[in-house]
Scaffold this active site. Structure first.
Site, PDB file in Angstrom:
ATOM      1  N   GLN A  51     118.960  43.483  25.393  1.00 54.11           N
ATOM      2  CA  GLN A  51     120.286  42.880  25.313  1.00 54.11           C
ATOM      3  C   GLN A  51     121.073  43.343  24.098  1.00 54.11           C
ATOM      4  O   GLN A  51     122.278  43.102  24.023  1.00 54.11           O
ATOM      5  CB  GLN A  51     120.148  41.365  25.312  1.00 54.11           C
ATOM      6  CG  GLN A  51     119.437  40.847  24.099  1.00 54.11           C
ATOM      7  CD  GLN A  51     119.077  39.379  24.267  1.00 54.11           C
ATOM      8  OE1 GLN A  51     118.313  39.003  25.147  1.00 54.11           O
ATOM      9  NE2 GLN A  51     119.655  38.564  23.439  1.00 54.11           N
ATOM     10  N   CYS A  60     120.768  36.455  26.470  1.00 57.97           N
ATOM     11  CA  CYS A  60     119.470  36.270  27.122  1.00 57.97           C
ATOM     12  C   CYS A  60     119.592  35.440  28.393  1.00 57.97           C
ATOM     13  O   CYS A  60     118.900  35.694  29.373  1.00 57.97           O
ATOM     14  CB  CYS A  60     118.452  35.651  26.174  1.00 57.97           C
ATOM     15  SG  CYS A  60     119.131  34.408  25.098  1.00 57.97           S
ATOM     16  N   HIS A 115     115.995  29.925  23.694  1.00 53.08           N
ATOM     17  CA  HIS A 115     115.956  31.272  24.254  1.00 53.08           C
ATOM     18  C   HIS A 115     115.574  31.194  25.734  1.00 53.08           C
ATOM     19  O   HIS A 115     114.756  30.361  26.104  1.00 53.08           O
ATOM     20  CB  HIS A 115     114.926  32.090  23.471  1.00 53.08           C
ATOM     21  CG  HIS A 115     114.871  33.533  23.845  1.00 53.08           C
ATOM     22  ND1 HIS A 115     115.989  34.295  24.073  1.00 53.08           N
ATOM     23  CD2 HIS A 115     113.819  34.369  24.042  1.00 53.08           C
ATOM     24  CE1 HIS A 115     115.629  35.534  24.385  1.00 53.08           C
ATOM     25  NE2 HIS A 115     114.316  35.596  24.376  1.00 53.08           N
ATOM     26  N   ASN A 134     110.722  39.374  28.632  1.00 53.86           N
ATOM     27  CA  ASN A 134     111.770  39.132  27.647  1.00 53.86           C
ATOM     28  C   ASN A 134     112.884  40.182  27.816  1.00 53.86           C
ATOM     29  O   ASN A 134     112.743  41.122  28.611  1.00 53.86           O
ATOM     30  CB  ASN A 134     111.152  39.190  26.243  1.00 53.86           C
ATOM     31  CG  ASN A 134     112.033  38.535  25.196  1.00 53.86           C
ATOM     32  OD1 ASN A 134     113.051  37.935  25.496  1.00 53.86           O
ATOM     33  ND2 ASN A 134     111.626  38.666  23.940  1.00 53.86           N
TER      34      ASN A 134
END
Ligand SMILES: *[C@@H]1O[C@H](CO)[C@@H](O)[C@H](O)[C@H]1NC(C)=O
Ligand SMILES: *[C@@H]1O[C@H](CO)[C@@H](O)[C@H](O)[C@H]1NC(C)=O
Ligand SMILES: *[C@@H]1O[C@H](CO)[C@@H](O)[C@H](O)[C@H]1NC(C)=O
Length: 345
Positions: free
Chosen positions: A137, A144, A279, A299
């Site tokens: 990102q 996120c 997150h 992730n």
């Protein structure tokens, strides 16, 4: 959609979380000279230059505290997680996570509990080729939530239609209903956006720039969804959902992720409070090793972070608040609702 849906938009999630690291595992004691050497290595490895010597001293102080935190995480680790220097090591906690407060998503799409069945002992959707490459990102955009939502749709689309797709995160950022873009946002807002736009364009047609821009309307959606649902905040239920339906998004506390290198991370509750989730990531499966159960987490900090971009987190004690907001899009093939899918073990 009424004002009760809009209200959560006003309480934005500020997720200063989103970027990428790599580096060394900590020795148990670090001298000043050693710390200085590690900082120099860090500056080279992560290409750091500071405005002036004062700023460099300040960053060295932050780096030292980060390493002490990583050392504390290592010493108190209950699992097999390893912590050390990462690309966030010279970031303050405020830079890393300046979250205000998260508010729960609208409750109207609550999924019902699944019938209790024996679950497969492990599940990994990567083995079915249903998970796209790990994305990055970037350092400047708290996106996120958009990456996790889009990864969720990509996986479900692949599972149901057997078509690999990279979908446009940028479209979600630019066109999201709440409009928070790079300041952080909600997964349900991403899904609402995709529903309102009757689908999502491909990444190639509408590529990621790491900045919020003006919303563009492109004609050809590459995938679409039927809706979305929040899931019960219960790890057995979450595992059952993943095994029988596909990957889902979750929100968690990223405090240990800031320093994570590899292994099954199991920080103390006081190092990773379940009440401070900040997150958003994609749960793509679960497993167990060395008598520990874990989640497999995709992730959005690039492949250089963690285990090739993935994180393994202890499963079973709501570690780092992983059960706080499980939410997923729903994708079904017309004519085959309730179609059963099977996760590779
Ligand atoms: C290092 O940073 C400088 C300035 O921020 C940039 O111009 C350069 O391209 C970077 N190099 C690498 C290898 O990332
Ligand atoms: C998706 O993007 C990755 C790079 O991030 C690329 O390797 C892969 O081939 C792409 N897949 C499709 C279906 O376009
Ligand atoms: C895109 O479409 C929406 C709704 O169809 C419309 O409100 C908006 O003005 C369009 N934007 C552009 C740049 O065409």
């Amino acid at each position: 959609m009424g004002p009760e849906v809009l209200r959560p938009c006003l309480l934005l999630l500020w997720i200063w979380v989103c970027a990428l690291p790599a580096g060394s595992v900590l020795p148990s004691e670090i001298s000043k000279a050693e710390m200085t050497r590690m900082f120099k290595d860090f500056m080279i490895q992560f290409n750091r230059t500071y405005r002036n010597p004062a700023e460099q001293r300040r960053r060295f102080g932050i780096f030292t505290r980060s390493l002490l935190t990583a050392q504390w995480l290592q010493e108190t680790e209950l699992g097999t997680g390893q912590y050390g220097v990462t690309r966030f090591s010279d970031w303050t906690d405020e830079e890393f996570q300046g979250m205000v407060r998260s508010s729960p998503p609208p409750t109207m799409h609550q999924a019902s509990r699944l019938p209790r069945k024996k679950l497969p002992p492990s599940c990994d959707w990567r083995k079915a080729g249903a998970v796209t490459a790990v994305k990055d990102q970037g350092k400047k955009c708290n996106s996120c939530w958009a990456f996790a939502a889009v990864a969720n749709i990509e996986s479900l689309w692949n599972i149901h239609f057997h078509q690999p797709r990279n979908l446009s995160v940028q479209e979600v950022l630019d066109c999201s209903w709440c409009g928070a873009g790079c300041k952080g946002g909600y997964v349900w807002d991403a899904f609402t956006t995709v529903l309102q736009r009757s689908g999502l364009t491909s990444e190639d047609a509408y590529p990621y720039t790491g900045r919020q821009k003006t919303c563009r309307n492109l004609s050809e959606p590459a995938a679409y969804i039927q809706g979305f649902q929040t899931l019960p905040g219960d790890e057995e239920e979450i595992a059952a959902h993943i095994a029988t339906k596909g990957p889902i998004t979750v929100t968690l506390n990223s405090a240990a992720m800031k320093h994570y290198k590899k292994g099954i991370s199991q920080p103390l509750v006081k190092s990773c409070s379940p009440d401070h989730v900040d997150h958003v990531v994609l749960l793509v499966g679960y497993g167990h090793a060395e008598k520990r159960r874990y989640w497999i987490i995709k992730n959005s900090w690039g492949e250089g972070w963690g285990e090739k971009g993935y994180y393994r987190l202890y499963r079973g004690r709501n570690t780092c608040g992983i059960t706080m907001f499980p939410i997923t899009a729903t994708v079904t093939r017309v004519g085959s609702p309730g179609h059963e899918v099977h996760c590779p073990t």
